[in-house]
Design an enzyme around this catalytic site. Structure first.
Site, PDB file in Angstrom:
ATOM      1  N   GLY A 135     -72.629  44.178 -50.438  1.00 26.30           N
ATOM      2  CA  GLY A 135     -73.287  43.683 -49.239  1.00 26.30           C
ATOM      3  C   GLY A 135     -72.624  44.378 -48.073  1.00 26.30           C
ATOM      4  CB  CYS A 136     -73.034  46.631 -46.011  1.00 24.99           C
ATOM      5  SG  CYS A 136     -72.724  47.271 -47.620  1.00 24.99           S
ATOM      6  CB  ALA A 137     -71.867  44.724 -41.204  1.00 27.25           C
ATOM      7  NE  ARG A 156     -74.326  41.825 -42.151  1.00 30.52           N
ATOM      8  CZ  ARG A 156     -75.510  41.246 -42.334  1.00 30.52           C
ATOM      9  NH1 ARG A 156     -75.844  40.158 -41.653  1.00 30.52           N
ATOM     10  NH2 ARG A 156     -76.367  41.760 -43.179  1.00 30.52           N
ATOM     11  CG  HIS A 190     -71.136  50.776 -44.279  1.00 34.56           C
ATOM     12  ND1 HIS A 190     -70.302  50.503 -45.343  1.00 34.56           N
ATOM     13  CD2 HIS A 190     -72.350  50.291 -44.614  1.00 34.56           C
ATOM     14  CE1 HIS A 190     -71.001  49.880 -46.280  1.00 34.56           C
ATOM     15  NE2 HIS A 190     -72.241  49.734 -45.876  1.00 34.56           N
TER      16      HIS A 190
END
Lengths: 363, 501, 140
Positions: A12-14, A41, A182
């Protein structure tokens, strides 16, 4: 335990991105603040940035950023580089020791240009030649990973929270007209730095949030054409897809977006003739490059940014505009952190790319 | 009189308490198993000729019948099984080649059953096909190498002759002659209503079915039966049949008694003559000859139709497929060795060829290694039994599947494997008008449509579970598969990990 | 009101319709009790001359001859269905003689019987239609 590249790790990420359409260069502290807001995140197992326009003094040379696990790997790789490229400048990438970032590999930067005789002999164009050399380095030598290979751009990434990664790489000392960032939440320990994002090949860099369900269909297609998915991450394969469609197949960025997040057939069939023909062609010609499952991506390229959501918009993504600056992020708060008022703020529709280019030829 | 070594394989069991002597069984059995005895006022059965087609069982209004295996037992012998002994007796009696129908019943591994499908949990949402769009449409064609643009820079759609399917399922080749007029009509109606294709097989196309041409694949086999200009023009695609999974390396033989009026007209051969397809195409002794036939057919149809090359899954299938991909053909169809047939020598059916799962995996892998997988579409058949088999086939790399046995089962076939006798009680594999009329295409086509529709729903459910909303994202997506109980070598060929990895 | 039609092209002369009809009108719950070792009196019969075959049952004529000829007023027509009231039927069999289709027969009780579209039975589709294995009998 297997390290990343030997296994596939969902994350999962931002993501966040900034571009000044007027070409004004800003340092990396803004993008770092933006991504830092979305701290939750990511989980400290990966963060990274890409900046464009950061090496104006070397803008005609490929800037290789390379991780080496040890001096021997470095020696082997440098032998290869020397035999294929003229090295204009080489140095350790400037970093700052901080307690939050540990286990760093050797991180070096080379500004290079293909050796003319070798290039001629290869019968390839300069970009294809360079790309193939990057794949050779990444697959032939263990302990070597070229994580940035474009011109006048650079990727900076590590295992850690993104704001710490920014401090580690001293991003406030670089200035670029666009930045992408990221923060990563892998479900598994990556084991090394290669799997952090952005992912880049030549001038394309990609940050991505989501887990694509089409991964292996995409990977097995793209690997037919000389790309090697050494890290088994979604972002890696998405990066290669952009390179393949835009650089190799000469599609426009918008057309490439129409392949990657193709409209549903029902929608295509209801379109005016010209659009229907184009989209029918694209979906039929490149079915294996349709990307399904949730994703929001920001693609950095020479002179612009492109943001794209999957066609169902299964991941959040917000865009905003203020004067000549365009912001894109997973959450609106990440934009508000660095700009308090906007001319315009909107949630891009799933499958419809947001394409921002510099005004004129400022890159 | 010599000793009769034959004994019945099945035994008809009649529950006298339930039998009402309605004689429906008697009227429905073309093998004359059941008979009413006026003397005793009871039904009697002669199990000797029973083929276990289950027609009488299905129609008995009081469910008074069942067919069981004859329990008459030879001495146990793990080496000389009863069926091995009986086959031998039969040949000692007849001096002939053993004939069989439909796919091999031998217990070879079914790899579909050793592959498991993935689903999303947490990191990726599953998609509900009842709420969200779910696409199963596929296009089968060669795919262009380069993008062409007009003067204004617009992309030109150069893909003009793709076969577009609403769901990646087609009815595979079964000739008119081997199956009945009504079976063909059922397939044609269903293909049209479903937006898919059926295949004429090698027996030509009956005049009545030209109206279904847009959903028809016309086949050109080594016997060239019924092949002429109108026939080629009638279909949406032309298939060159090089081989059949059930009988790789040999041709076909439709006995003269099946070459009745219309069959003879459609095949363009005299009534009552045996229709013999040679083992090879006598104009194709090597790959370069195939290329010539591919382009001859393209010339003949003015480059308006894709050409399919159908081959049986044999040991060096990967290399053969690679050659075909470069022959100018648009689609390769691979028929696995468990595939069906109207008649084949038993020993060939049961011993020649390889399973389609392995053939598909190695062909897809090879074409990718050579960078030509995207040039050509891949269709596989040979015992696709359900929607999960299809999902697995697509994930291994198939663009679409061919079903034939499954389609016949939908039409009523009970896999008695007696097609070669021509007395199909279900009106499918027969040319006897009294039997043919038992298959009403109106009901037959509805059952086919129901089957494919049901499978489509199931495919959508499984795709949704994996978080995939378009079938092209499933194609070749082998990470969605895991093997169970397979050796390392099998996993390597299939290109998948073991469950738990 | 729906009518029963036969498609002779698809009749297999299996005669299942006759048996399920007899069962439907037997009043018995169990098909074996209804039909085993009993004479059956189906209201549909398969005609077969070796070349052509089809099932025959009451056509529920627009202007039924049977109704006109009935001397006891047992035959009536309502909602498109011609019915016989067996309590009024005196068994004169005039109707059997006057039916041009031969669709009326003598029932087990000596009264005239004919197809009444299973409206008095379990309801829905007539049994002969439901059980015809080849859709040779349809109700539309």
């Amino acid at each position: 335990m297997k390290k990343e590249g030997q296994i596939r790790i969902p994350s999962g990420c931002a993501i966040s991105g900034i571009i000044n359409k007027d070409g004004r260069r800003i340092d990396g502290s803004g993008i770092s603040k933006s991504i830092a807001v979305m701290h939750d995140r990511s989980n400290g197992l990966g963060g990274g940035f890409a900046g464009y326009g950061i090496y104006p003094e070397y803008k005609d040379y490929y800037a290789f950023h390379i991780f080496f696990t040890d001096a021997e790997a470095k020696r082997q790789c440098e032998t290869f580089i020397e035999s294929h490229f003229d090295i204009i400048n080489q140095s350790e990438l400037p970093t700052k020791k901080i307690p939050e970032i540990t286990d760093e590999p050797l991180i070096w930067r080379y500004f290079v240009t293909p050796r003319p005789a070798k290039l001629l002999e290869s019968q390839l164009d300069e970009e294809e030649y360079t790309l193939r050399c990057v794949f050779v380095m990444n697959t032939r030598y263990s302990g070597v990973f070229v994580f940035s290979s474009g011109k006048n751009m650079g990727v900076f990434k590590a295992v850690g929270f993104p704001e710490d990664v920014a401090r580690f790489y001293r991003l406030d000392e670089y200035a670029g007209y666009s930045w992408i960032a990221h923060g990563r939440y892998p479900t598994n320990t990556p084991g090394w730095w290669g799997g952090a994002h952005p992912f880049a090949i030549l001038d394309f860099s990609v940050v991505h949030n989501g887990e694509i369900s089409s991964y292996d269909a995409n990977r097995r297609f793209i690997e037919m054409f000389g790309y090697k998915c050494t890290l088994q991450t979604d972002t890696e394969v998405i990066t290669y897809i952009w390179d393949y469609l835009v650089r190799r197949k000469k599609l426009t960025l918008t057309e490439a977006a129409e392949v990657i997040a193709a409209p549903f057939w029902e929608k295509i069939n209801a379109m005016p003739d010209k659009d229907r023909e184009r989209l029918t062609y694209l979906r039929t010609a490149y079915p294996s490059l349709l990307v399904t499952g949730p994703f929001s991506i920001i693609v950095g390229f020479k002179g612009g940014l492109l943001a794209l959501n999957d066609r169902l918009k299964l991941r959040s993504m917000v865009a905003a505009e203020k004067n000549q600056t365009v912001y894109i992020a997973s959450e609106e708060c990440a934009i508000r952190e660095i700009e308090s008022s906007f001319d315009k703020v909107w949630a891009p529709v799933g499958g419809e790319p947001v394409l921002v280019r510099l005004n004129g030829d400022l890159s | 009189m010599p000793i009769n070594y034959e004994d019945n394989i099945y035994e008809v069991i009649r529950n006298r308490e339930r039998c009402i002597n309605c004689r429906v069984c008697e009227r429905q059995c073309a093998n004359l198993v059941h008979k009413y005895s006026a003397e005793t006022g009871e039904m009697v059965s002669d199990s000797m000729t029973c083929v276990d087609c289950q027609r009488c069982v299905s129609l008995c209004p009081t469910k008074a019948l069942k067919i069981i295996k004859n329990i008459n037992t030879y001495r146990d012998n793990a080496n000389w099984s009863e069926s091995a002994i009986k086959s031998l007796y039969k040949q000692a009696e007849s001096g002939g080649v053993l004939l069989s129908s439909m796919g091999t019943p031998e217990p070879y591994p079914v790899y579909w059953d050793k592959i498991l499908i993935n689903a999303s949990q947490v990191t990726n949402p599953s998609i509900d096909p009842l709420r969200e769009p779910m696409e199963t449409r596929v296009s089968l064609s060669r795919r262009p190498q380069n993008v062409e643009r007009d003067g204004e820079g617009n992309i030109v759609n150069t893909i003009k002759n793709a076969l577009t399917l609403s769901v990646p399922i087609m009815f595979s080749a079964m000739s008119y002659g081997s199956i009945s007029y009504n079976a063909h009509k059922s397939l044609a109606i269903a293909a049209k209503k479903l937006g898919i294709f059926y295949n004429t097989g090698e027996g030509g196309l009956h005049r009545d079915f030209y109206e279904y041409g847009a959903n028809t694949i016309v086949q050109v086999a080594s016997g060239r039966f019924g092949v002429y200009k109108d026939y080629l023009d009638a279909g949406a695609a032309v298939e060159i049949k090089m081989g059949q999974g059930a009988k790789p390396g040999i041709g076909g033989h439709l006995p003269g008694e099946k070459i009745v009026d219309d069959v003879s007209k459609t095949r363009m051969i005299p009534k009552g003559t045996d229709a013999i397809s040679p083992a090879p195409h006598h104009d194709i002794y090597s790959i370069e000859d195939l290329r010539q036939l591919v382009f001859s057919l393209k010339e003949a149809t003015n480059y308006t139709k894709p050409v399919i090359v159908k081959i049986a899954a044999v040991h060096n299938i990967a290399a053969i497929a690679s050659g075909i991909a470069r022959s100018g053909a648009d689609i390769i169809a691979i028929d696995g060795f468990r595939g069906g047939t109207g008649a084949a020598p038993t020993r060939i059916r049961d011993n020649v060829g390889i399973p389609v799962e392995l053939a598909l995996a190695c062909v897809d892998t090879r074409l990718r290694e050579e960078g030509i997988r995207n040039d050509i579409a891949l269709v596989v058949g040979g015992s696709i039994r359900n929607s999960a088999d299809i999902v697995k086939a697509v994930a291994l790399g198939a663009d679409a599947v061919y079903i034939a046995t499954g389609a016949l089962l939908a039409l009523g076939c009970h896999l008695c494997r007696s097609c070669h006798l021509g007395k199909c009680n279900w009106g499918i594999a027969t040319q006897n008008p009294e039997l043919v009329k038992r298959l009403n295409p109106e009901t037959g086509s509805v059952r086919l449509i129901n089957l494919v529709t049901a499978w489509k729903h199931e495919i959508e459910e499984m795709m949704g579970g994996m978080g995939i909303n378009s079938i092209e994202a499933l194609r070749g997506n082998r990470l969605m598969l895991r093997g169970i109980g397979l050796t390392n070598k099998e996993l390597e060929i299939l290109g998948i990990y073991h469950a738990g990895e | 009101m729906k009518k029963i039609y036969v498609q002779e092209e698809w009749c297999l002369k299996c005669r299942l319709c006759e048996y399920v009809c007899a069962y439907a009108n037997s009043g018995c719950e169990n098909i074996v009790f209804a039909l085993k070792n009993r004479p059956i009196s189906p209201r549909i019969t398969v005609e077969d001359d070796g070349k052509i075959c089809f099932a025959v049952s009451c056509r529920h004529c627009d202007d039924p001859s049977c109704l006109k000829g009935c001397i006891s007023g047992a035959i009536s027509k309502a909602d498109g269905v011609v019915r016989i009231d067996k309590n009024k039927c005196v068994g004169c069999l005039t109707c059997v003689l006057s039916c041009p289709y031969g669709a009326i027969s003598v029932g087990p009780e000596g009264t005239a019987t004919k197809c009444e579209l299973c409206i008095g039975n379990a309801g829905g589709t007539p049994m002969c239609v439901r059980f015809c294995p080849n859709r040779a009998i349809i109700c539309e």
